[in-house]
Design a protein around this motif. Sequence first.
Motif, PDB file in Angstrom:
ATOM      1  N   GLU A  66       0.856  -1.181   0.000  1.00  0.00           N
ATOM      2  CA  GLU A  66       0.000   0.000   0.000  1.00  0.00           C
ATOM      3  C   GLU A  66       0.891   1.229   0.000  1.00  0.00           C
ATOM      4  O   GLU A  66       1.982   1.215   0.570  1.00  0.00           O
ATOM      5  CB  GLU A  66      -0.905   0.031   1.232  1.00  0.00           C
ATOM      6  CG  GLU A  66      -1.964  -1.026   1.221  1.00  0.00           C
ATOM      7  CD  GLU A  66      -2.869  -0.980   2.438  1.00  0.00           C
ATOM      8  OE1 GLU A  66      -3.955  -1.581   2.352  1.00  0.00           O
ATOM      9  OE2 GLU A  66      -2.503  -0.380   3.478  1.00  0.00           O
ATOM     10  N   PHE A  67       0.396   2.314  -0.629  1.00  0.00           N
ATOM     11  CA  PHE A  67       1.180   3.538  -0.759  1.00  0.00           C
ATOM     12  C   PHE A  67       0.377   4.711  -0.204  1.00  0.00           C
ATOM     13  O   PHE A  67      -0.814   4.840  -0.488  1.00  0.00           O
ATOM     14  CB  PHE A  67       1.543   3.772  -2.222  1.00  0.00           C
ATOM     15  CG  PHE A  67       2.383   4.984  -2.463  1.00  0.00           C
ATOM     16  CD1 PHE A  67       3.578   5.173  -1.780  1.00  0.00           C
ATOM     17  CD2 PHE A  67       2.000   5.935  -3.387  1.00  0.00           C
ATOM     18  CE1 PHE A  67       4.359   6.293  -2.004  1.00  0.00           C
ATOM     19  CE2 PHE A  67       2.774   7.059  -3.622  1.00  0.00           C
ATOM     20  CZ  PHE A  67       3.957   7.241  -2.927  1.00  0.00           C
ATOM     21  N   TYR A  73      -4.259   7.630   1.762  1.00  0.00           N
ATOM     22  CA  TYR A  73      -4.109   6.365   1.027  1.00  0.00           C
ATOM     23  C   TYR A  73      -4.209   6.629  -0.469  1.00  0.00           C
ATOM     24  O   TYR A  73      -5.164   7.241  -0.940  1.00  0.00           O
ATOM     25  CB  TYR A  73      -5.228   5.426   1.485  1.00  0.00           C
ATOM     26  CG  TYR A  73      -5.361   4.146   0.710  1.00  0.00           C
ATOM     27  CD1 TYR A  73      -4.536   3.068   0.981  1.00  0.00           C
ATOM     28  CD2 TYR A  73      -6.338   3.998  -0.270  1.00  0.00           C
ATOM     29  CE1 TYR A  73      -4.670   1.871   0.295  1.00  0.00           C
ATOM     30  CE2 TYR A  73      -6.487   2.807  -0.966  1.00  0.00           C
ATOM     31  CZ  TYR A  73      -5.653   1.759  -0.673  1.00  0.00           C
ATOM     32  OH  TYR A  73      -5.790   0.583  -1.351  1.00  0.00           O
ATOM     33  N   LEU A  74      -3.214   6.174  -1.234  1.00  0.00           N
ATOM     34  CA  LEU A  74      -3.237   6.359  -2.689  1.00  0.00           C
ATOM     35  C   LEU A  74      -3.536   5.076  -3.447  1.00  0.00           C
ATOM     36  O   LEU A  74      -4.051   5.137  -4.556  1.00  0.00           O
ATOM     37  CB  LEU A  74      -1.908   6.929  -3.186  1.00  0.00           C
ATOM     38  CG  LEU A  74      -1.580   8.343  -2.736  1.00  0.00           C
ATOM     39  CD1 LEU A  74      -0.298   8.814  -3.392  1.00  0.00           C
ATOM     40  CD2 LEU A  74      -2.712   9.301  -3.044  1.00  0.00           C
ATOM     41  N   GLY A  75      -3.182   3.935  -2.911  1.00  0.00           N
ATOM     42  CA  GLY A  75      -3.467   2.710  -3.644  1.00  0.00           C
ATOM     43  C   GLY A  75      -2.822   1.492  -3.038  1.00  0.00           C
ATOM     44  O   GLY A  75      -1.947   1.582  -2.175  1.00  0.00           O
ATOM     45  N   ARG A  76      -3.304   0.352  -3.524  1.00  0.00           N
ATOM     46  CA  ARG A  76      -2.783  -0.938  -3.082  1.00  0.00           C
ATOM     47  C   ARG A  76      -2.476  -1.768  -4.321  1.00  0.00           C
ATOM     48  O   ARG A  76      -3.247  -1.789  -5.279  1.00  0.00           O
ATOM     49  CB  ARG A  76      -3.821  -1.648  -2.225  1.00  0.00           C
ATOM     50  CG  ARG A  76      -3.374  -3.005  -1.745  1.00  0.00           C
ATOM     51  CD  ARG A  76      -4.399  -3.519  -0.774  1.00  0.00           C
ATOM     52  NE  ARG A  76      -4.240  -4.936  -0.568  1.00  0.00           N
ATOM     53  CZ  ARG A  76      -4.743  -5.575   0.460  1.00  0.00           C
ATOM     54  NH1 ARG A  76      -5.450  -4.937   1.369  1.00  0.00           N
ATOM     55  NH2 ARG A  76      -4.567  -6.853   0.594  1.00  0.00           N
ATOM     56  N   PHE A  77      -1.363  -2.474  -4.277  1.00  0.00           N
ATOM     57  CA  PHE A  77      -0.884  -3.248  -5.410  1.00  0.00           C
ATOM     58  C   PHE A  77      -0.662  -4.678  -4.956  1.00  0.00           C
ATOM     59  O   PHE A  77       0.151  -4.928  -4.076  1.00  0.00           O
ATOM     60  CB  PHE A  77       0.395  -2.610  -5.962  1.00  0.00           C
ATOM     61  CG  PHE A  77       0.194  -1.151  -6.245  1.00  0.00           C
ATOM     62  CD1 PHE A  77      -0.301  -0.729  -7.456  1.00  0.00           C
ATOM     63  CD2 PHE A  77       0.437  -0.206  -5.257  1.00  0.00           C
ATOM     64  CE1 PHE A  77      -0.538   0.617  -7.699  1.00  0.00           C
ATOM     65  CE2 PHE A  77       0.204   1.145  -5.485  1.00  0.00           C
ATOM     66  CZ  PHE A  77      -0.288   1.555  -6.714  1.00  0.00           C
ATOM     67  N   ALA A 105       5.118   3.442   2.552  1.00  0.00           N
ATOM     68  CA  ALA A 105       4.669   2.206   1.909  1.00  0.00           C
ATOM     69  C   ALA A 105       4.592   1.131   2.987  1.00  0.00           C
ATOM     70  O   ALA A 105       5.456   1.056   3.869  1.00  0.00           O
ATOM     71  CB  ALA A 105       5.626   1.783   0.802  1.00  0.00           C
ATOM     72  N   ILE A 106       3.552   0.326   2.909  1.00  0.00           N
ATOM     73  CA  ILE A 106       3.375  -0.793   3.827  1.00  0.00           C
ATOM     74  C   ILE A 106       3.251  -2.058   2.993  1.00  0.00           C
ATOM     75  O   ILE A 106       2.441  -2.106   2.059  1.00  0.00           O
ATOM     76  CB  ILE A 106       2.134  -0.610   4.717  1.00  0.00           C
ATOM     77  CG1 ILE A 106       2.301   0.641   5.586  1.00  0.00           C
ATOM     78  CG2 ILE A 106       1.901  -1.850   5.584  1.00  0.00           C
ATOM     79  CD1 ILE A 106       1.092   1.006   6.412  1.00  0.00           C
TER      80      ILE A 106
END
Length: 124
Positions: A66-67, A73-77, A105-106
């Motif tokens: 996650e970013f 929160y901007l997004g999850r990849f 980033a997590i």
Amino acid sequence: MSNEKALFCKLNKPEDVETDSTVGEKHVPVIMVPSVLKTGEFYDVKITVGEIEHPNENEHFIQWVEFYVGNVYLGRFDFAPVMTKPEVTIPIKLGHQGIDTTLRAISRCNLHGLWEGKVQVKTE
């Protein structure tokens, strides 16, 4: 509780890991971006998981990253084992001049839990 189980139960940071252990070096997201960004322009932010390559097999892999910009929160990849590499490049544009901003980033390892990496950037 074993040390491995303790890692899985919290958000881990580089300072949480013993200095002689490589577990942090394999799990903490590394954020690559210029340290100064011009307001209103797009910049590529590259996130890789670990300074040392993380295993990528069915039994042990990075599930997602996650970013965030600060706490936004901007997004999850999401990543699949074996066929993907836990790495992503995201274009971002910051809109506030003269502010120090934390990019975070997590990542989540299926065996070792959540790991956080951070970097400070300045806008001009």
